[in-house]
Design an enzyme around this catalytic site. Structure first.
Site, PDB file in Angstrom:
ATOM      1  N   GLU A  58       0.823  -1.209   0.000  1.00 39.57           N
ATOM      2  CA  GLU A  58       0.000   0.000   0.000  1.00 39.57           C
ATOM      3  C   GLU A  58       0.855   1.256   0.000  1.00 39.57           C
ATOM      4  O   GLU A  58       0.503   2.254  -0.659  1.00 39.57           O
ATOM      5  CB  GLU A  58      -0.916   0.002   1.232  1.00 39.57           C
ATOM      6  CG  GLU A  58      -1.908  -1.147   1.277  1.00 39.57           C
ATOM      7  CD  GLU A  58      -1.396  -2.341   2.061  1.00 39.57           C
ATOM      8  OE1 GLU A  58      -2.201  -2.996   2.735  1.00 39.57           O
ATOM      9  OE2 GLU A  58      -0.173  -2.624   1.982  1.00 39.57           O
ATOM     10  N   ALA A 170      17.418 -50.409  -6.921  1.00 35.48           N
ATOM     11  CA  ALA A 170      17.604 -51.147  -5.665  1.00 35.48           C
ATOM     12  C   ALA A 170      18.938 -50.804  -5.010  1.00 35.48           C
ATOM     13  O   ALA A 170      19.069 -50.800  -3.782  1.00 35.48           O
ATOM     14  CB  ALA A 170      17.506 -52.635  -5.919  1.00 35.48           C
ATOM     15  N   SER A 174      20.040 -43.021  -8.341  1.00 33.25           N
ATOM     16  CA  SER A 174      18.855 -42.247  -8.740  1.00 33.25           C
ATOM     17  C   SER A 174      19.190 -41.024  -9.580  1.00 33.25           C
ATOM     18  O   SER A 174      18.314 -40.233  -9.894  1.00 33.25           O
ATOM     19  CB  SER A 174      18.084 -41.798  -7.491  1.00 33.25           C
ATOM     20  OG  SER A 174      18.887 -40.946  -6.693  1.00 33.25           O
ATOM     21  N   ARG A 213      19.580 -22.396  -6.267  1.00 34.33           N
ATOM     22  CA  ARG A 213      20.490 -22.057  -7.368  1.00 34.33           C
ATOM     23  C   ARG A 213      19.650 -21.535  -8.530  1.00 34.33           C
ATOM     24  O   ARG A 213      19.397 -22.226  -9.510  1.00 34.33           O
ATOM     25  CB  ARG A 213      21.310 -23.289  -7.772  1.00 34.33           C
ATOM     26  CG  ARG A 213      22.166 -23.830  -6.642  1.00 34.33           C
ATOM     27  CD  ARG A 213      23.008 -25.022  -7.043  1.00 34.33           C
ATOM     28  NE  ARG A 213      22.228 -26.194  -7.347  1.00 34.33           N
ATOM     29  CZ  ARG A 213      21.737 -27.049  -6.439  1.00 34.33           C
ATOM     30  NH1 ARG A 213      21.941 -26.825  -5.153  1.00 34.33           N
ATOM     31  NH2 ARG A 213      21.038 -28.109  -6.806  1.00 34.33           N
ATOM     32  N   GLU A 297      12.237 -32.623   1.060  1.00 34.10           N
ATOM     33  CA  GLU A 297      12.984 -33.366   0.037  1.00 34.10           C
ATOM     34  C   GLU A 297      13.740 -34.475   0.750  1.00 34.10           C
ATOM     35  O   GLU A 297      14.832 -34.246   1.293  1.00 34.10           O
ATOM     36  CB  GLU A 297      13.957 -32.450  -0.711  1.00 34.10           C
ATOM     37  CG  GLU A 297      13.281 -31.422  -1.612  1.00 34.10           C
ATOM     38  CD  GLU A 297      14.267 -30.760  -2.567  1.00 34.10           C
ATOM     39  OE1 GLU A 297      15.243 -31.430  -2.985  1.00 34.10           O
ATOM     40  OE2 GLU A 297      14.059 -29.584  -2.899  1.00 34.10           O
TER      41      GLU A 297
END
Length: 370
Positions: A58, A170, A174, A213, A297
């Protein structure tokens, strides 16, 4: 359309909401707010809250409008504050500028405001209309609203998976399931968050940076590691990076705590803690630190436990067009789900392409939603 509001009202409030979005990465722990001042159908001033401690939306809009603010209409996405904090009350600034009308998207849930700003404007003879694009305004500040109303931050869980719902082979491999475009999108999630939470297992396995980042973004979110037995190494990468790292543990060990503190971490021994850190207590502690939005995460165990405890508000799942097979690791560890009566229901609010992947946004349903 809501009765009492014109097409022009909708257009100007939509502009105020667009301005508020500009503060998405910078206002924490304050809410994102936009303001537009209109006179004789024309915008004469506009602004948005940019950083905590700096003028509110404002004030920027009033400064831009100058003398033209008299007898004008202000469109603001959140009820103007009416208390002295790091900045003076916005309600008083609007009254002093002699506005004729103030249109407010939603009432401020802060206990020091919560209708008092609206009452002040009314008492000064200013016409106040509320509720215009209220749902859209609430979407801008889910964490601030939840912290004010329920004393806890909004928890958003980010996950990456294959088309068959796997997060790692397994062996634990990843890197990388999802595309570079998805990873860049995650950086935007981090940038809007107040804190990022992970488990020590993720730190030991991946040694993540857990930083923002993103070009043009300087603020680093608070990194929080859940570490029941204080196993976090002082050589962890995140301890040497900009920003703060908070380790929450059950182990009251002076030597281990000193070791991590010397490396740059803050260590918080949680109360009423034995076999595991209470995630409810973690969220309560983060709310006390004015944390609005938490980005989770972490691996399947911690995320699954929080999901079953009803502590996750929203899932952001990046689904890659790959198959990883039966032996790969699943999205959540959810023991005890044996019949359809035990299923966890989701309300999918958005599905969109991000690079070659798909991003699924889903609200975790609770009994109160049914």
């Amino acid at each position: 359309m809501i009765e009492g509001f014109s097409t022009a009202d909708y257009e100007f409030m939509a502009r105020a909401l667009h301005l508020a979005e500009r503060g998405l990465y910078t206002t924490d722990p304050n809410p994102r707010v936009g303001c537009v001042i209109v006179k004789n159908g024309k915008v004469v001033g506009e602004g948005w809250h940019q950083r905590a401690g700096e003028p509110h939306a404002e004030v920027y809009a009033l400064n831009a409008a100058g003398n033209q603010a008299a007898e004008a209409t202000a469109y603001v996405t959140l009820e103007p504050c009416c208390h002295h904090g790091r900045t003076p009350p916005c309600s008083e600034a609007l009254i002093k500028a002699k506005l004729a009308r103030v249109v407010i998207a939603m009432q401020d849930p802060h206990t020091r405001v919560d209708g008092a700003g609206i009452a002040q404007l009314h008492e000064a003879g200013i016409q106040v209309d509320t509720g215009l694009l209220q749902e859209q305004a609430a979407v801008l500040n889910p964490g601030f609203i939840k912290r004010m109303q329920r004393g806890r931050p909004f928890v958003r869980c980010k996950l990456g998976m294959s088309l068959d719902g796997r997060t790692a082979m397994a062996s634990g491999e990843s890197k990388w399931i999802t595309s570079a475009a998805a990873r860049e999108d995650v950086q935007r999630l981090r940038a809007r968050s107040s804190a990022i939470v992970t488990g020590v297992g993720t730190v030991l396995a991946d040694d993540p940076s857990m930083t923002v980042r993103l070009e043009g973004i300087e603020r680093q979110l608070l990194r929080v590691v859940i570490d029941t037995h204080l196993r976090m190494p002082e050589t962890a990468k995140m301890l040497s990076l900009p920003g703060r790292t908070l380790v929450m543990t059950c182990r009251d060990d002076d030597a281990a705590r000193e070791r991590l503190q010397q490396a740059g971490a803050e260590v918080n021994v949680m109360p009423y803690c034995s076999n595991s850190v209470s995630m409810e207590a973690v969220l309560d502690a983060l709310a006390e630190r004015e944390v609005n939005e938490v980005l989770l995460e972490t691996g399947a165990t911690l995320s699954g436990a929080m999901l079953q405890q009803g502590l996750i508000d929203e899932l952001i799942i990046y689904m890659a067009p790959v198959l990883m097979g039966d032996n790969a690791r699943g999205l959540f560890h959810l023991p005890g789900l044996e019949t359809m009566a035990h299923e966890i229901q989701l309300d999918i609010s958005d599905v969109r392409a991000v690079g070659k992947d798909w991003r699924i946004t889903a609200k975790v349903q609770t009994e109160s939603d049914e």
